[in-house]
Motif scaffolding. Structure first.
Motif, PDB file in Angstrom:
ATOM      1  N   VAL A 478      -8.926  11.544  -2.542  1.00 56.87           N
ATOM      2  CA  VAL A 478      -6.947  11.454  -2.391  1.00 56.87           C
ATOM      3  C   VAL A 478      -6.018  10.452  -1.690  1.00 56.87           C
ATOM      4  O   VAL A 478      -7.139   9.874  -1.231  1.00 56.87           O
ATOM      5  N   ASP A 479      -4.874   9.400  -2.990  1.00 58.11           N
ATOM      6  CA  ASP A 479      -4.208   8.507  -1.551  1.00 58.11           C
ATOM      7  C   ASP A 479      -2.948   9.028  -1.876  1.00 58.11           C
ATOM      8  O   ASP A 479      -2.548   8.267  -3.309  1.00 58.11           O
ATOM      9  N   ARG A 480      -2.986   9.189  -1.157  1.00 55.37           N
ATOM     10  CA  ARG A 480      -0.874   9.798  -0.877  1.00 55.37           C
ATOM     11  C   ARG A 480      -0.466   8.540  -0.805  1.00 55.37           C
ATOM     12  O   ARG A 480       1.220   8.499  -1.389  1.00 55.37           O
ATOM     13  N   ALA A 481      -0.320   7.637  -0.548  1.00 57.93           N
ATOM     14  CA  ALA A 481       0.047   5.781  -0.376  1.00 57.93           C
ATOM     15  C   ALA A 481      -0.117   5.749  -1.557  1.00 57.93           C
ATOM     16  O   ALA A 481       1.302   4.898  -2.203  1.00 57.93           O
ATOM     17  N   MET A 482      -0.453   6.425  -2.963  1.00 63.84           N
ATOM     18  CA  MET A 482      -0.581   5.593  -4.031  1.00 63.84           C
ATOM     19  C   MET A 482       0.851   4.892  -5.096  1.00 63.84           C
ATOM     20  O   MET A 482       1.057   4.445  -5.244  1.00 63.84           O
ATOM     21  N   PRO A 483       1.898   6.590  -4.953  1.00 63.97           N
ATOM     22  CA  PRO A 483       3.009   6.170  -5.190  1.00 63.97           C
ATOM     23  C   PRO A 483       4.106   5.255  -5.123  1.00 63.97           C
ATOM     24  O   PRO A 483       4.351   3.801  -5.653  1.00 63.97           O
TER      25      PRO A 483
END
Ligand code: HEM
Lengths: 556, 420
Positions: A478-483
């Motif tokens: 999970v990598d919520r900073a990607m966007p």
């Protein structure tokens, strides 16, 4: 040096102004007959950082707004980054090693140099406090330098005076001076038409003319710097634990497991690996195993009921099925599953054994016995089996008691309580090893003692066995900073294209005592500007060569 | 398939020959201006167009190579060193065509074409056979990444060529003061580096044509968890071994010019796979480059820069400065997109993280940071002329290190899979 800031045209300039904000007259005079091209950065407007008596905050501001400092920061980052590529970084190890282990590793593999490299902390350059500090300083510098410049530049460009000081015009990089044409008005009209054809906006103030195009490209650098700031913030944001998950799961065919820390379960329906056939390989690679495709047929489940209750089976609802391959992860609401690796492990998935009554020779069954989540009771012919215990990886502990060495079905053993013909009312305990090798290795018949003479549980044919040949390794992320990373990168691209593929061009023209003076400026690509100005002048009836317009050449 | 492959190989050979011809014509265009009974501008224009026509024809053959190989392989040919380098050369010719059509500068051709020829020759050092893809390389993002990154790098290459001419043009070979001498020495040193590269290619192909071979058995001691493990490797040489691998013995050695056995042994701290062979190749390159240089010096009887310099006098250094900068400015966004952003997207899809600080990634970042510095110094600190030209030259060396050096040096040191 900046003492007199009032221009002869009457305009009061800020301290630090190089060219009068209104008429453009150079304010820091060296000599009256100086023709050297002017420094046109920010149109000579003073920046916030140019103050007379800087206090501490001003000094910090000045430090970070300086391009010289920015260049140093970038150079330091560049050098630090290259030092980190000398030897492998610690992040190549998937397991966590202690300082001593690492030190030993670098010493043994890279000698004294490697040991020193490790001791200096260069084996984790990119996560070191000083490297991160460098990045943060670049970020700060980006913010401050943009604020420092964008407002003055905006001011300078939004209210431009059309009639510029003669010195301002004659000291541009592209200049022309010649006798004024007969009919000024008609000529200006014609020249203006030529410029409009080249997509300039043209303004007139009496017999002075100003033309401009592509002003928007001046905002390119600021936009790209904003993109970079967002990008850097996103990268820092990846350090927030709640935004991030990175773990590995190892699944045999048919195995379902919960993704730790989530409400999700993954099932590996089947893993396949395909190799290139010899006919597909070139001479030098024939006979080698070259993988072509790894594929995990996966189903993602969401738990809907009894999720945290260990006494109950969780209720699962399939939410996504996907063939996970390298380069084709499964993706569901920000959760991603990647094909990372696989290992060859032959393991039982299920068996369907029969029960044989040794006295009569009668055969009952088969009954279905999966290695994972087997049923608790079985009725097979006259027999009744209750599952008491399962050891997936059977072993004996120090006290001589049975135990399981791991949760993988490497040597499964099932302990049943069996009731039926010839057996006592209360039943007998029977241990069953589905793998023939384990049966021999752990002496199943001896463990079962007398029951072993009365009945036998065994698999009749290979059709009644199902195997998993591989264990697939999935990386769950999970990598919520990607966007934000992508948004920052996109903004950067937009800004950089705006700034580098278009150039801001301006032309000023005025008449003095029968002399036409023209000056033109661009923030880059003088060559293109020269060509354009020469073409417009030629079309308007003044014959000039491109090269003769270049002011730089006249001075060297 | 194999027939198409043959056609493809012939097309590349044709491209190489046509490029070489184009190079010669560019030299005539530049060098022949002062020939008797000629009008210099007309001469330059005429031969410039002929040379450009050949360059375009060469590019057409090159594109034919690329497309036929693509069809034969079933995937775009960008997945190993041979394929990447040939594509880079093609991208350079594309970038050259764009810049040439803007500026019509024959000197640019005289310097870009030999660069292209050298890169194709370098590609040919590697095996040209078509290799099947491994799963991680089978990605459209990877293809987009590799091609756009190469195009960006190609513009940097053209910027490099222009900067090199600019340096040869502005360095004054009559000056004898300290700064003048130093500038001359740097330019001359750089020409020597180019000759070393050529020396490398000449020696590799000469010995390959002669079928030269040598072989060593090398004992490698590794310490795994405190225990010594000895393994034996076979190391093959294509060049006569001046340096032999550490801890090895000769299996086969074709004598060369009376040399019957290696003269030196590789120092023990070089530990990578084939590091002995690499060191030997470097020694050969330097030797043959130096011999080439001395031979040329003997013929010219002056510094090589001083031979080239007078032929460049009628060109404005400012124009070269502009061309070099423009080319880099065009390349920078393309490289950012291809070399970093598409690379990050691919890494995200294939390896589950957009950035992993792997040496290749880091060097792409370094390349980008370097050109960022170039742009900032130029824009905001007014670095123009020779300073900026040196940066453009060094920048392309960084590009080359990222493309080749990382695989050869860093990977070699660390003994993870490398090339050659
Ligand atoms: C890695 C970080 C950076 C990158 C990639 C970057 C990139 C760029 C680019 C592409 C340009 C436009 C160049 C052109 O138009 O030709 C630019 C301009 C500029 N950058 Fe940066 N930059 C970075 C960091 C910084 C920092 C930290 C500063 C702070 C001082 C800074 C100050 C400037 C300035 C003042 C300009 C010129 C703006 C103008 O022409 O009005 N940059 N930068």
């Amino acid at each position: 040096m900046f003492s007199n800031t009032k221009c002869e045209c009457g305009h009061q300039n800020h301290v630090g102004t190089v060219l009068c904000e209104s008429c453009g007259k150079p304010l820091t005079e060296t000599g009256a007959d100086d023709f050297a091209p002017l420094e046109m950065r920010y149109d000579g407007v003073a920046r916030r950082s140019q103050k007379e008596n800087p206090d501490l905050i001003d000094r910090v501001w000045n430090f970070f707004s300086s391009v010289k400092i920015a260049v140093w920061l970038i150079v330091l980052t560049l050098v630090a980054a290259s030092v980190g590529t000398l030897y492998p970084q610690e992040n190549v190890f998937r397991e966590t090693l202690t300082y001593e282990e690492l030190s030993q590793y670098y010493r043994e593999n890279y000698g004294k140099a490697g040991e020193v490299y490790h001791a200096l902390g260069l084996t984790h350059v990119y996560s070191s406090w000083w490297f991160v500090t460098l990045l943060v300083m670049i970020g700060t510098s980006l913010v401050i330098c943009s604020l420092d410049r964008v407002l003055p530049l905006y001011r300078a460009l939004s209210k431009q005076q059309i009639r510029k000081h003669l010195q301002f015009i004659t000291r541009q990089q592209v200049v022309y001076a010649g006798p004024a044409p007969e009919d000024r008005d008609a000529w200006l009209e014609r020249f203006g038409e030529q410029l409009k054809k080249r997509r300039y906006k043209v303004w007139r103030d009496g017999d002075a003319l100003m033309a401009e195009k592509n002003r928007f490209s001046r905002w390119g650098p600021y936009i790209n710097h904003i993109g970079l700031i967002i990008f850097l913030l996103a990268v820092l944001g990846r350090g927030v634990p709640a935004w991030n998950m990175d773990q590995y799961m190892y699944l045999d065919d048919g195995e379902t497991e919960q993704i730790p820390g989530t409400n999700y379960y993954v099932k590996n329906e089947k893993f396949t690996v395909e190799f290139y056939k010899d006919s597909e390989l070139p001479e030098s690679l024939k006979g080698t195993l070259r993988p072509k495709l790894f594929n995990t047929e996966a189903t993602l489940y969401e738990c809907t009921e009894s999720c945290d209750d260990p006494t109950k089976e969780p209720v699962l609802r399939a939410v996504e099925t996907h063939n996970i391959q390298v380069n084709h992860p499964l993706s569901y609401h920000g959760l991603k599953l990647y094909q990372t690796d696989y290992s060859e492990n032959q393991r039982l998935i299920s068996v369907s054994p029969v029960i044989i009554n040794k006295k009569t020779g009668e055969k009952y069954g088969p009954f279905y016995l999966p290695m994972r989540n087997p049923a608790l009771t079985y009725d097979v012919g006259p027999y009744n089996l209750t599952l008491r215990d399962v050891f997936l990886d059977f072993g004996i502990d120090a006290q001589g008691r049975p135990m399981t060495k791991s949760r993988d079905p490497n040597a499964p053993a099932f302990v049943f309580r069996i009731k039926g013909p010839d057996l006592p009312e209360t039943g007998e305990t029977y241990i069953y090893f589905p793998n023939r090798v384990d049966k021999v290795r752990f002496s199943q018949d001896q463990l079962n003692k007398s029951v072993a003479d009365k009945l036998d549980i065994r698999v009749d044919s290979m059709e009644n066995v199902s195997f998993s040949n591989y264990t697939t390794t999935l990386n769950v992320r999970v990598d919520r900073a990607m966007p934000f990373v992508w948004v920052g990168a996109s903004i950067f691209m937009i800004g950089v294209i705006m700034g580098l593929y278009w150039n801001h061009r301006r032309i000023w023209l005025r008449f003095d005592d029968g002399i036409l003076s023209l000056g033109a400026h661009t923030n880059k690509n003088n060559y293109g500007l020269r060509t354009e100005v020469a073409a417009a002048l030629n079309k308007a009836g003044l014959s000039v060569s491109e090269k003769s317009l270049d002011n730089r050449r006249k001075t060297d | 398939m194999s027939q198409l492959f043959q056609i493809s190989q012939s097309a590349l050979m044709a491209a190489l020959l046509i490029y070489s011809a184009s190079f010669v014509f560019y030299m005539i265009a530049v060098g022949g201006k002062k020939w008797s009974n000629r009008e210099p501008a007309a001469h330059n224009r005429k031969w410039g167009w002929i040379a450009f026509g050949f360059a375009a024809a060469g590019l057409a053959a090159h594109v034919t190579f690329f497309i036929t190989r693509w069809i034969a392989a079933g995937h775009i040919p960008t997945s190993n060193m041979y394929e990447f380098m040939t594509m880079l050369a093609m991208a350079i010719m594309l970038a050259f065509t764009v810049i040439y059509l803007i500026y019509r500068n024959t000197l640019l051709g005289a310097f870009t074409l030999p660069l292209t020829v050298i890169i194709i020759a370098y590609a040919s050092v590697f095996p040209s056979e078509i290799q099947p893809l491994i799963p991680s390389l089978n990605s459209n993002w990877l293809r987009v990444h590799v091609t756009t990154a190469a195009l960006g790098e190609a513009f940097f290459a053209v910027g490099f060529a222009a900067a090199l001419v600019q340096l040869l043009r502005v360095v004054d070979f009559t000056r004898t003061d300290k700064a003048g001498k130093r500038a001359r020495r740097w330019v001359e040193g750089f020409l020597l580096v180019i000759l070393i590269v050529i020396g490398f290619l000449v020696s590799v192909f000469a010995f390959r044509a002669a079928g030269y071979e040598a072989e060593f058995r090398q004992e490698v001691v590794k310490i795994v968890q405190g225990q010594e493990q000895v393994s034996v490797r076979t190391v093959q040489y294509g060049l006569p071994p001046i340096v032999k691998p550490h801890n090895s013995e000769v299996v086969r050695f074709d004598p060369f010019l009376g040399m019957e056995k290696p003269l030196f042994t590789e120092p023990s701290w070089m530990q990578g796979v084939n590091s002995g062979r690499k060191l030997n190749t470097i020694v050969w390159s330097i030797l043959s480059g130096a011999i080439l240089y001395l031979a040329l010096r003997l013929i010219a009887r002056k510094q090589l820069g001083a031979v080239i310099h007078p032929r460049l006098l009628d060109i404005d250094p400012e124009d070269l400065d502009e061309i070099s900068y423009r080319s880099i400015a065009i390349g920078y966004p393309i490289f950012t997109l291809g070399g970093l952003i598409f690379a990050m997207i691919w890494a995200q899809v294939a390896w589950s993280r957009f950035w992993g600080w792997d040496p290749k990634e880091v060097w792409a970042l370094i390349t980008w940071l370097f050109y960022t510095v170039y742009l900032h110094l130029r824009l905001s600190r007014g670095w123009l002329g020779a300073k900026s030209a040196w940066l453009a030259v060094i920048g392309f060396l960084v590009v080359l290190f990222t493309l080749i050096g990382v695989n050869l040096v860093i990977a070699g040191l660390h003994s993870y899979a490398g090339v050659s």
